[in-house]
Scaffold this active site. Structure first.
Site, PDB file in Angstrom:
ATOM      1  N   ASN A   9       0.866  -1.181   0.000  1.00  0.00           N
ATOM      2  CA  ASN A   9       0.000   0.000   0.000  1.00  0.00           C
ATOM      3  C   ASN A   9       0.900   1.226   0.000  1.00  0.00           C
ATOM      4  O   ASN A   9       1.469   1.582   1.017  1.00  0.00           O
ATOM      5  CB  ASN A   9      -0.890  -0.018   1.250  1.00  0.00           C
ATOM      6  CG  ASN A   9      -1.742   1.239   1.360  1.00  0.00           C
ATOM      7  OD1 ASN A   9      -1.784   2.056   0.434  1.00  0.00           O
ATOM      8  ND2 ASN A   9      -2.417   1.402   2.485  1.00  0.00           N
ATOM      9  N   LYS A  11       0.093   4.224  -0.289  1.00  0.00           N
ATOM     10  CA  LYS A  11      -0.572   5.421   0.258  1.00  0.00           C
ATOM     11  C   LYS A  11      -0.346   6.603  -0.702  1.00  0.00           C
ATOM     12  O   LYS A  11      -0.271   6.389  -1.907  1.00  0.00           O
ATOM     13  CB  LYS A  11      -0.070   5.687   1.677  1.00  0.00           C
ATOM     14  CG  LYS A  11      -0.217   4.423   2.560  1.00  0.00           C
ATOM     15  CD  LYS A  11      -0.017   4.659   4.011  1.00  0.00           C
ATOM     16  CE  LYS A  11      -0.228   3.342   4.759  1.00  0.00           C
ATOM     17  NZ  LYS A  11      -0.083   3.476   6.205  1.00  0.00           N
ATOM     18  N   HIS A  96      -9.524   1.400   4.763  1.00  0.00           N
ATOM     19  CA  HIS A  96      -8.272   1.587   5.504  1.00  0.00           C
ATOM     20  C   HIS A  96      -8.510   2.551   6.664  1.00  0.00           C
ATOM     21  O   HIS A  96      -9.296   3.485   6.545  1.00  0.00           O
ATOM     22  CB  HIS A  96      -7.193   2.133   4.563  1.00  0.00           C
ATOM     23  CG  HIS A  96      -5.831   2.095   5.164  1.00  0.00           C
ATOM     24  ND1 HIS A  96      -5.405   3.041   6.076  1.00  0.00           N
ATOM     25  CD2 HIS A  96      -4.821   1.208   5.028  1.00  0.00           C
ATOM     26  CE1 HIS A  96      -4.172   2.725   6.462  1.00  0.00           C
ATOM     27  NE2 HIS A  96      -3.793   1.629   5.836  1.00  0.00           N
ATOM     28  N   GLU A  98      -6.877   4.936   7.758  1.00  0.00           N
ATOM     29  CA  GLU A  98      -6.643   6.353   7.441  1.00  0.00           C
ATOM     30  C   GLU A  98      -7.869   6.953   6.772  1.00  0.00           C
ATOM     31  O   GLU A  98      -8.210   8.119   7.006  1.00  0.00           O
ATOM     32  CB  GLU A  98      -5.384   6.480   6.566  1.00  0.00           C
ATOM     33  CG  GLU A  98      -4.125   6.215   7.388  1.00  0.00           C
ATOM     34  CD  GLU A  98      -2.949   5.645   6.621  1.00  0.00           C
ATOM     35  OE1 GLU A  98      -2.956   5.668   5.377  1.00  0.00           O
ATOM     36  OE2 GLU A  98      -2.010   5.157   7.284  1.00  0.00           O
ATOM     37  N   GLU A 168      -5.236  -4.502  10.678  1.00  0.00           N
ATOM     38  CA  GLU A 168      -4.199  -3.512  10.927  1.00  0.00           C
ATOM     39  C   GLU A 168      -4.508  -2.760  12.221  1.00  0.00           C
ATOM     40  O   GLU A 168      -5.345  -1.839  12.214  1.00  0.00           O
ATOM     41  CB  GLU A 168      -4.138  -2.504   9.774  1.00  0.00           C
ATOM     42  CG  GLU A 168      -3.875  -3.130   8.419  1.00  0.00           C
ATOM     43  CD  GLU A 168      -3.316  -2.122   7.423  1.00  0.00           C
ATOM     44  OE1 GLU A 168      -2.211  -2.347   6.946  1.00  0.00           O
ATOM     45  OE2 GLU A 168      -3.974  -1.098   7.161  1.00  0.00           O
ATOM     46  N   GLY A 174       2.676   2.663  10.823  1.00  0.00           N
ATOM     47  CA  GLY A 174       3.657   3.740  10.661  1.00  0.00           C
ATOM     48  C   GLY A 174       4.352   4.140  11.947  1.00  0.00           C
ATOM     49  O   GLY A 174       4.995   5.194  12.005  1.00  0.00           O
ATOM     50  N   SER A 214       3.602  -1.713  10.428  1.00  0.00           N
ATOM     51  CA  SER A 214       5.059  -1.752  10.623  1.00  0.00           C
ATOM     52  C   SER A 214       5.688  -3.096  10.251  1.00  0.00           C
ATOM     53  O   SER A 214       6.637  -3.538  10.900  1.00  0.00           O
ATOM     54  CB  SER A 214       5.415  -1.352  12.061  1.00  0.00           C
ATOM     55  OG  SER A 214       4.972  -0.025  12.326  1.00  0.00           O
TER      56      SER A 214
HETATM   57  P1  13P Z   1       3.125   0.725   7.673  1.00  0.00           P
HETATM   58  O1  13P Z   1       3.633  -0.578   7.093  1.00  0.00           O
HETATM   59  O2  13P Z   1       3.849   1.922   7.137  1.00  0.00           O
HETATM   60  O3  13P Z   1       3.040   0.667   9.151  1.00  0.00           O
HETATM   61  O4  13P Z   1       1.610   0.897   7.128  1.00  0.00           O
HETATM   62  C1  13P Z   1       0.729  -0.153   7.279  1.00  0.00           C
HETATM   63  C2  13P Z   1      -0.491   0.147   6.506  1.00  0.00           C
HETATM   64  O5  13P Z   1      -1.270   1.010   6.863  1.00  0.00           O
HETATM   65  C3  13P Z   1      -0.714  -0.611   5.274  1.00  0.00           C
HETATM   66  O6  13P Z   1      -1.997  -0.404   4.797  1.00  0.00           O
END
Ligand code: 13P
Length: 250
Positions: A9, A11, A96, A98, A168, A174, A214
């Site tokens: 992903n 983003k 997601h 976010e 997640e 992150g 992560s």
């Molecule tokens: P990270 O791997 O940067 O923690 O992000 C995870 C994520 O949100 C994947 O959709």
């Protein structure tokens, strides 16, 4: 036997030039990988370019990061399932955290998006996960099971390969913190049980459950060794060919 799925992903990252180099390098690194599936989910403006580079590699899926539930019309700024299919997408991330936290996504909107995506042959990757407060209050199982039920209600599945679930934990995204593989596996076992309850044991045993938060080359093997973890949804570590290819080849 579930085929592992390692999903990137990106983003809201990457310009065209960097994206092309990344995918070219990645494909070289994983040229011999046939026993697992890989998904690359770039932002919308890169989908067509990435699709051209992936070509006909059937175990490498192009995915989008969101979709709207209408097919076309006066919905400024939105992108539909037929549009995603038109540029080669086979998967789409839905819900997601976010998008839930910053863009008003709810279980209800996820539900509509999943229905629209499936109608057009896209495999949804539904994301669920609890906040730190919910985790500390011991509510993880309840939160993720409710998200699953809310987003998948009304669906019927011929096969567990028609959808993917990504667990997640929000506090692990992150942050460099991860859930322990054992703990993640426990939560994902609850998700599989919920799917069995909704759609039957056969579908539950087929569906792939991804861990996200992560994930790095150094920790992927620990997650993949768990019974109910079938892959990963990777953010930061998917933005470099060497780290994402190491995750794919865990
Ligand atoms: P990270 O791997 O940067 O923690 O992000 C995870 C994520 O949100 C994947 O959709």
């Amino acid at each position: 036997m579930r085929t592992p799925l390692l999903a990137a992903n990106w983003k809201m990252n990457m310009a065209r030039r960097d994206a092309k180099l990344l995918v070219e390098d990645l494909l070289k690194e994983i040229a011999d990988v046939r026993d697992r599936d890989v998904a690359i989910c770039p932002p919308f403006h890169l989908l067509a370019d990435v699709n051209d580079i992936i070509g006909s590699r059937s175990n490498i899926y192009l995915g989008a990061q969101d979709v709207y539930w209408k097919d076309s019309g006066a919905f400024t700024g939105e992108v539909s399932s037929p549009m995603l299919r038109d540029v080669g997408c086979r998967m789409v991330i839905i819900g997601h955290s976010e998008r839930r936290a910053m863009f008003g996504e709810t279980d209800e909107t996820c539900c509509k998006k999943i229905a629209a995506a499936r109608e057009h042959g896209l495999i949804p990757i539904l994301c669920v996960g609890e906040s730190l407060e919910q985790c500390e209050a011991g509510k993880t199982a309840e939160v993720v099971a409710n998200q699953l039920r809310g987003a998948l209600q009304g669906q019927t599945f011929e096969s567990g390969n028609d959808f993917v679930i990504a667990y997640e934990p929000i506090w692990a995204i992150g942050t460099g913190k991860t859930d322990s593989p054992e703990n993640a596996n426990k939560t994902m076992g609850i998700l599989r049980d919920t799917i069995a309850d909704m759609f039957g044991e056969r579908i539950a045993q087929q569906v792939r459950l991804l861990y996200g938060g992560s994930v790095k080359p150094a920790n992927i093997a620990g997650f993949m060794a768990q019974r109910d973890i079938d892959g990963a949804l990777v953010g930061g570590a998917s933005l470099k060919a060497d780290s994402f290819s190491a995750i794919v080849k865990y």
